[in-house]
Write a protein that holds these residues in place. Structure first.
Motif, mmCIF file in Angstrom:
data_model
loop_
_atom_site.group_PDB
_atom_site.id
_atom_site.type_symbol
_atom_site.label_atom_id
_atom_site.label_comp_id
_atom_site.label_asym_id
_atom_site.label_seq_id
_atom_site.Cartn_x
_atom_site.Cartn_y
_atom_site.Cartn_z
ATOM 1 N N LYS A 103 0.834 -1.198 0.000
ATOM 2 C CA LYS A 103 0.000 0.000 0.000
ATOM 3 C C LYS A 103 0.879 1.263 0.000
ATOM 4 N N SER A 104 1.304 1.747 1.160
ATOM 5 C CA SER A 104 2.020 3.029 1.177
ATOM 6 C C SER A 104 3.352 2.962 0.434
ATOM 7 N N PHE A 105 4.144 1.903 0.661
ATOM 8 C CA PHE A 105 5.436 1.775 -0.022
ATOM 9 C C PHE A 105 5.226 1.606 -1.523
ATOM 10 N N PHE A 106 4.259 0.801 -1.927
ATOM 11 C CA PHE A 106 3.995 0.600 -3.352
ATOM 12 C C PHE A 106 3.500 1.882 -4.007
ATOM 13 N N GLN A 107 2.602 2.611 -3.352
ATOM 14 C CA GLN A 107 2.091 3.848 -3.948
ATOM 15 C C GLN A 107 3.222 4.854 -4.135
ATOM 16 N N ASN A 108 4.109 4.928 -3.166
ATOM 17 C CA ASN A 108 5.280 5.786 -3.295
ATOM 18 C C ASN A 108 6.134 5.365 -4.493
ATOM 19 N N SER A 109 6.359 4.060 -4.642
ATOM 20 C CA SER A 109 7.194 3.555 -5.733
ATOM 21 C C SER A 109 6.547 3.804 -7.092
ATOM 22 N N VAL A 110 5.230 3.589 -7.191
ATOM 23 C CA VAL A 110 4.507 3.847 -8.444
ATOM 24 C C VAL A 110 4.647 5.308 -8.852
ATOM 25 N N ASN A 111 4.426 6.218 -7.908
ATOM 26 C CA ASN A 111 4.528 7.639 -8.229
ATOM 27 C C ASN A 111 5.937 8.027 -8.646
ATOM 28 N N LEU A 112 6.941 7.450 -7.989
ATOM 29 C CA LEU A 112 8.320 7.741 -8.353
ATOM 30 C C LEU A 112 8.641 7.224 -9.748
ATOM 31 N N VAL A 113 8.232 5.989 -10.052
ATOM 32 C CA VAL A 113 8.532 5.393 -11.359
ATOM 33 C C VAL A 113 7.826 6.137 -12.478
ATOM 34 N N PHE A 114 6.528 6.319 -12.360
ATOM 35 C CA PHE A 114 5.795 6.914 -13.475
ATOM 36 C C PHE A 114 6.037 8.412 -13.586
ATOM 37 N N GLY A 115 6.289 9.076 -12.451
ATOM 38 C CA GLY A 115 6.680 10.481 -12.544
ATOM 39 C C GLY A 115 8.002 10.644 -13.257
ATOM 40 N N SER A 116 8.911 9.697 -13.062
ATOM 41 C CA SER A 116 10.225 9.766 -13.717
ATOM 42 C C SER A 116 10.143 9.384 -15.192
ATOM 43 N N LEU A 117 9.278 8.439 -15.530
ATOM 44 C CA LEU A 117 9.148 8.018 -16.930
ATOM 45 C C LEU A 117 8.384 9.056 -17.762
ATOM 46 N N ALA A 118 7.433 9.716 -17.135
ATOM 47 C CA ALA A 118 6.688 10.831 -17.720
ATOM 48 C C ALA A 118 6.177 10.527 -19.123
ATOM 49 N N ASP A 119 6.709 11.229 -20.142
ATOM 50 C CA ASP A 119 6.157 11.125 -21.495
ATOM 51 C C ASP A 119 6.439 9.788 -22.172
ATOM 52 N N LYS A 120 7.154 8.891 -21.507
ATOM 53 C CA LYS A 120 7.382 7.560 -22.065
ATOM 54 C C LYS A 120 6.216 6.610 -21.789
ATOM 55 N N VAL A 121 5.261 7.034 -20.945
ATOM 56 C CA VAL A 121 4.135 6.173 -20.590
ATOM 57 C C VAL A 121 3.083 6.236 -21.691
ATOM 58 N N PRO A 122 2.716 5.113 -22.309
ATOM 59 C CA PRO A 122 1.730 5.134 -23.394
ATOM 60 C C PRO A 122 0.359 5.619 -22.914
ATOM 61 N N GLN A 123 -0.331 6.336 -23.774
ATOM 62 C CA GLN A 123 -1.655 6.835 -23.427
ATOM 63 C C GLN A 123 -2.627 5.693 -23.148
ATOM 64 N N SER A 124 -2.471 4.580 -23.854
ATOM 65 C CA SER A 124 -3.362 3.444 -23.627
ATOM 66 C C SER A 124 -3.200 2.900 -22.210
ATOM 67 N N PHE A 125 -1.970 2.910 -21.701
ATOM 68 C CA PHE A 125 -1.714 2.446 -20.342
ATOM 69 C C PHE A 125 -2.352 3.404 -19.332
ATOM 70 N N ILE A 126 -2.202 4.701 -19.571
ATOM 71 C CA ILE A 126 -2.791 5.703 -18.675
ATOM 72 C C ILE A 126 -4.302 5.519 -18.604
ATOM 73 N N GLU A 127 -4.943 5.356 -19.756
ATOM 74 C CA GLU A 127 -6.390 5.202 -19.778
ATOM 75 C C GLU A 127 -6.837 3.933 -19.066
ATOM 76 N N ASP A 128 -6.070 2.862 -19.240
ATOM 77 C CA ASP A 128 -6.407 1.603 -18.569
ATOM 78 C C ASP A 128 -6.296 1.754 -17.064
ATOM 79 N N ARG A 129 -5.233 2.395 -16.592
ATOM 80 C CA ARG A 129 -5.049 2.535 -15.146
ATOM 81 C C ARG A 129 -6.070 3.496 -14.543
ATOM 82 N N GLU A 130 -6.553 4.445 -15.300
ATOM 83 C CA GLU A 130 -7.619 5.312 -14.795
ATOM 84 C C GLU A 130 -8.902 4.519 -14.578
#
Length: 310
Positions: A103-130
């Motif tokens: 929970k807390s550790f994973f949420q921190n890690s997710v935000n760090l990873v995807f914030g760092s990858l930024a524009d490399k994240v496919p739009q299809s992935f973003i829509e799926d996770r939403e």
């Protein structure tokens, strides 16, 4: 376990929760069957087995389907008790540690990873996770929060370092346990995605050595199978779960009750059917599906809601 019922893991290689299960296969030296699923929906051969549950991973043994790593680990410990995931009386701590790591550790890690990858994240992935989260998957906000996420990641990893400083080579002492596998998940996830992982962990030498020990556990013996083959195995098999009531259920639930089961945080898709087995830690419901046939789907109680179906 009958020889014709393989241990099947529906997963994708990049999934941190799947990595936990793969390491348990390694720790217990289990031969298992890998079914690679898409990182995003649709998953047309898996949904008939789960009834709509869409988080990763899912374990299947014949027509019994296990959702969430809690459920998966309990079943693997039951079927393959040695070596134990809980050496030296560490069971309570090991289970409870997942409420931190997942929970807390994973949420921190997710935000760090995807914030760092930024524009490399496919739009299809973003829509799926939403859709999975039921909320905006805000990459811009994650990117803006990177300084805070680095601070928090350092704090979490510092706790691992402090625990390792207290004694043996593993978090619970002298033998690897589920506590190690839970904590390792996020370190693995960050290292797998970010080149800055080394500098983030440079001040934690015990963590670096422990990380190498966990990685060396390996993944057991892996073979591959298609999603269609796994669905056919489920359709051809008979669920092995025995009916069992829980005489201490605080809400008076019993075998035969029609219920909706869903995670309490994200991926809140309700799976509806009748209870076949119930305990303080798990609930199993029997479903009939046109594609999967008769299946029993297993869920944990902690982190999940069980509601009367209306």
């Amino acid at each position: 376990m009958p020889d014709d019922l393989p241990v099947i893991l529906h997963h994708f290689d990049e999934s941190p929760f799947s990595e936990k299960v793969r390491l348990v296969f390694g720790l217990k030296k289990i031969a298992w069957t890998s079914v690679r699923i898409s990182r995003i929906m649709p998953r047309p051969d898996l949904m008939p087995l789960t009834g709509g549950y869409r988080r990763t991973p899912v374990m299947q043994i014949g027509a019994d389907v296990y959702c969430d790593t809690q459920c998966i680990f309990r079943e693997l410990e039951r079927r393959f008790p040695a070596p134990s995931l809980f050496p030296g009386g560490s069971e309570g701590l090991a289970w409870a540690s997942a409420m931190w790591t997942d929970k807390s550790f994973f949420q921190n890690s997710v935000n760090l990873v995807f914030g760092s990858l930024a524009d490399k994240v496919p739009q299809s992935f973003i829509e799926d996770r939403e859709k999975l989260r039921g909320a905006k998957f805000d990459i811009a906000a994650m990117t803006a929060a990177i300084p805070q996420m680095r601070d928090q990641y350092r704090a979490h990893v510092g706790w691992i370092e402090a625990q390792l400083a207290g004694g043996g080579p593993w978090l619970g002492g002298h033998e690897a346990s589920l506590f190690d596998i839970n904590a390792y998940m996020n370190v693995w996830y960050v290292r797998s995605n970010l080149p800055v992982a080394d500098e983030l962990e440079a001040e934690f030498p015990k963590v670096r050595a422990w990380e190498a020990r966990v990685r060396a556990i390996g993944h057991g013996t892996r073979t591959e199978m298609s999603t269609a083959e796994a669905l056919e195995i489920g359709r051809s098999a008979t669920p092995q779960t025995i009916e069992a009531d829980d005489p201490h259920d605080p809400n008076g639930r019993k075998v035969g009750d029609l219920v909706d089961v869903r995670p309490d945080d994200y991926g809140r898709v309700a799976v509806r059917s009748r209870i076949v087995a119930l305990s303080a830690q798990g609930i199993a419901i029997r479903r009939r599906d046109d594609l999967a046939g008769d299946v029993v789907v297993h869920f944990p109680r902690a982190g999940f809601q069980v509601m009367p179906a209306t």
